[in-house]
Motif scaffolding. Structure first.
Motif, short mmCIF file in Angstrom:
data_model
loop_
_atom_site.label_atom_id
_atom_site.label_comp_id
_atom_site.label_asym_id
_atom_site.label_seq_id
_atom_site.Cartn_x
_atom_site.Cartn_y
_atom_site.Cartn_z
N PRO A 288 0.89 -1.16 -0.01
CA PRO A 288 -0.02 -0.11 -0.14
C PRO A 288 0.79 1.25 -0.16
N GLU A 289 0.09 2.26 -0.05
CA GLU A 289 0.82 3.78 -0.13
C GLU A 289 1.79 3.82 1.26
N PHE A 290 1.39 3.22 2.34
CA PHE A 290 2.28 3.06 3.82
C PHE A 290 3.73 2.70 3.28
N SER A 291 4.02 1.72 2.41
CA SER A 291 5.55 1.21 1.71
C SER A 291 6.04 2.29 0.97
N VAL A 292 5.35 3.30 0.33
CA VAL A 292 5.97 4.16 -0.77
C VAL A 292 7.27 5.19 -0.21
N GLU B 168 8.78 -16.04 -8.63
CA GLU B 168 9.35 -15.02 -8.17
C GLU B 168 10.29 -15.27 -6.76
N MET B 169 9.82 -16.04 -5.98
CA MET B 169 10.86 -16.47 -5.05
C MET B 169 12.15 -16.96 -5.29
N GLU B 170 12.24 -17.76 -6.55
CA GLU B 170 13.51 -18.15 -6.99
C GLU B 170 14.11 -17.17 -7.36
N LYS B 171 13.62 -16.13 -8.02
CA LYS B 171 14.34 -15.00 -8.69
C LYS B 171 14.96 -14.18 -7.55
N ILE B 172 14.32 -14.00 -6.22
CA ILE B 172 14.93 -13.35 -5.14
C ILE B 172 15.97 -13.96 -4.47
N ILE B 173 15.99 -15.23 -4.58
CA ILE B 173 17.23 -16.27 -4.08
C ILE B 173 18.40 -15.93 -4.94
N ASP B 174 17.95 -16.25 -6.20
CA ASP B 174 19.07 -15.58 -7.28
C ASP B 174 19.78 -14.43 -7.28
N LEU B 175 18.88 -13.23 -6.88
CA LEU B 175 19.43 -12.15 -6.56
C LEU B 175 20.48 -11.92 -5.49
N ALA B 176 20.46 -12.99 -4.51
CA ALA B 176 21.26 -12.73 -3.03
C ALA B 176 21.41 -11.51 -2.53
N PRO B 177 20.20 -10.82 -2.21
CA PRO B 177 20.45 -9.61 -1.47
C PRO B 177 21.13 -9.74 -0.11
N ASP B 178 21.69 -8.63 0.22
CA ASP B 178 22.12 -8.37 1.57
C ASP B 178 20.96 -8.23 2.75
N LEU B 179 20.05 -7.59 2.27
CA LEU B 179 18.91 -7.29 3.17
C LEU B 179 17.48 -7.65 2.41
N LEU B 180 16.66 -8.33 3.15
CA LEU B 180 15.23 -8.38 2.72
C LEU B 180 14.35 -7.34 3.53
N ILE B 181 13.73 -6.42 3.02
CA ILE B 181 12.86 -5.39 3.93
C ILE B 181 11.58 -5.52 3.54
N THR B 182 10.73 -5.76 4.28
CA THR B 182 8.97 -5.66 4.23
C THR B 182 8.55 -4.53 4.82
N ALA B 183 7.45 -3.75 4.19
CA ALA B 183 6.64 -3.00 4.98
C ALA B 183 5.17 -3.22 4.29
N ALA B 184 4.33 -3.85 5.25
CA ALA B 184 3.18 -3.85 4.54
C ALA B 184 2.81 -4.81 3.38
N ALA C 102 16.63 -10.41 7.44
CA ALA C 102 15.32 -10.00 6.96
C ALA C 102 14.52 -9.08 7.98
N LEU C 103 14.21 -7.97 7.43
CA LEU C 103 13.58 -6.93 8.38
C LEU C 103 12.22 -6.43 7.99
N ASN C 104 11.42 -6.20 9.08
CA ASN C 104 10.00 -5.71 8.64
C ASN C 104 9.83 -4.36 9.57
N VAL C 105 9.21 -3.07 8.75
CA VAL C 105 8.69 -1.91 9.27
C VAL C 105 7.31 -2.18 9.83
N HIS C 106 7.08 -2.21 11.05
CA HIS C 106 5.74 -2.74 11.68
C HIS C 106 5.06 -1.56 12.36
N ALA C 107 3.84 -1.20 12.00
CA ALA C 107 3.20 0.04 12.40
C ALA C 107 2.49 -0.32 13.75
N SER C 108 3.03 -0.82 14.90
CA SER C 108 3.07 -0.65 16.10
C SER C 108 3.99 -0.73 16.88
#
Length: 316
Positions: free
Chosen positions: A10-14, A71-87, A104-110
């Motif tokens: 959502p817009e929260f992530s932008v 798409e998950m396999e694509k992420i694995i192939d990218l080998a990121p340093d960080l996985l960041i989620t926000a909503a 792997a980090l999450n930005v949680h709204a509470s």
């Protein structure tokens, strides 16, 4: 340069994604929900974070379900340093959580451990909390249960609704994440959550949208703001649904039964609530019509409403 795969919807992530790009984190890809039909005409619409990613020149992945997807396999192939989620809106499988080199980090709204789950902002307002905030946490298999890297508080005002508070928390989340990332990259360890303080905020169920007039005017005001601009609280009048967009508790007492209309003139509609309290309706939306101010409603489609009538009878 630290490589990131960002997941949001959502817009929260932008603003959070934009903050990462502006601060020279290399966002390899953005993962979001598939385009969905929106509105009465069912127009296929991209998520806000997809639109932002395309504007920023970042490739977009849109799995129907992330677990086991190409798409998950694509992420694995990218080998990121960080996985960041926000909503993001989907659970991530253990295999994916193990992919990023740093974490792997999450930005949680509470303010975890309060309000784990999908509707923390809604419940904070509905329950009359005086404050909320944002938590940067590690992601583990259990929902919102990972250790905490950083938190910041934010007061909840009487004018805040879900939309307003989401915007405030999005900006706070961007600020907090950018402050926390250098320390996390350097090896900061998260602090475990206090399991004895855990509360939950599951997604709002349709039956929870109905107003219970036995509650106090203040509690109903919190429900209305805690469901605006989505999913919107409602009541029933003569078998039809009225969405209630805005209300105001009145400094009056009444001995009328909750749900009784106690004042109706050309500009005002007051309804008796629990604990002898009174609520003024400010904006509502009749079924099949647009949102309107109470004066326009009373002088239009609401002309037949009279003092002494009842609202709140549930549909069969």
């Amino acid at each position: 340069m630290t490589k990131v795969v960002f997941m949001g919807t959502p817009e929260f992530s932008v603003p959070i994604l934009e903050g990462l790009v502006e601060n020279d984190y290399e966002v390899l890809a953005v993962v979001t929900q598939p385009d969905r039909p929106v509105g009465r005409k069912k127009i296929m619409t991209a998520t806000p974070i997809k639109e932002a990613a395309l504007r920023l020149g970042i490739s977009v992945l849109q799995p129907q379900k992330i677990s086991g997807s190409k798409e998950m396999e694509k992420i694995i192939d990218l080998a990121p340093d960080l996985l960041i989620t926000a909503a993001f809106g989907q659970f991530l499988p253990e295999k994916l959580l193990q992919v990023p080199k740093i974490g792997a980090l999450n930005v949680h709204a509470s303010l975890l451990p309060k309000y784990r789950g999908g509707a923390p902002v809604h419940y904070a307002i509905i329950n009359g909390e005086e404050k909320t905030g944002v938590t940067i946490m590690e992601m583990i298999k259990k929902m919102d249960a990972g250790g905490i890297y950083a938190q910041k508080e934010l007061p909840i005002t009487k004018n805040d609704d879900v939309g307003i508070l989401f915007n405030k928390l999005s900006l706070l989340g961007r600020e907090l994440l950018l402050e926390a990332l250098p320390k996390i990259i350097e090896g900061q360890k998260p602090v475990p959550q206090d399991e004895s303080q855990v509360t939950f905020s599951p997604n709002i169920k349709p039956e929870e949208e109905a107003i219970d007039w036995e509650k106090s005017a203040q509690a109903i005001d919190q429900q209305v703001r805690g469901m605006r601009p989505w999913p919107i609280a409602y009541t029933i009048y003569e078998g039809a649904r009225l969405k209630i967009w805005s209300v105001e508790p009145i400094e009056e007492k009444t001995d009328k039964q909750p749900g009784t209309i106690i004042l109706r003139d050309k500009k005002q509609l007051w309804i008796a609530c629990g604990q002898q309290t009174v609520l003024a309706i400010k904006e509502l939306q009749p079924a099949g019509k647009s949102k309107q101010a109470i004066q326009a409603f009373l002088n239009g489609s609401g002309q037949k409403i009279k003092a002494g009538q009842k609202v709140g009878l549930h549909e069969n």
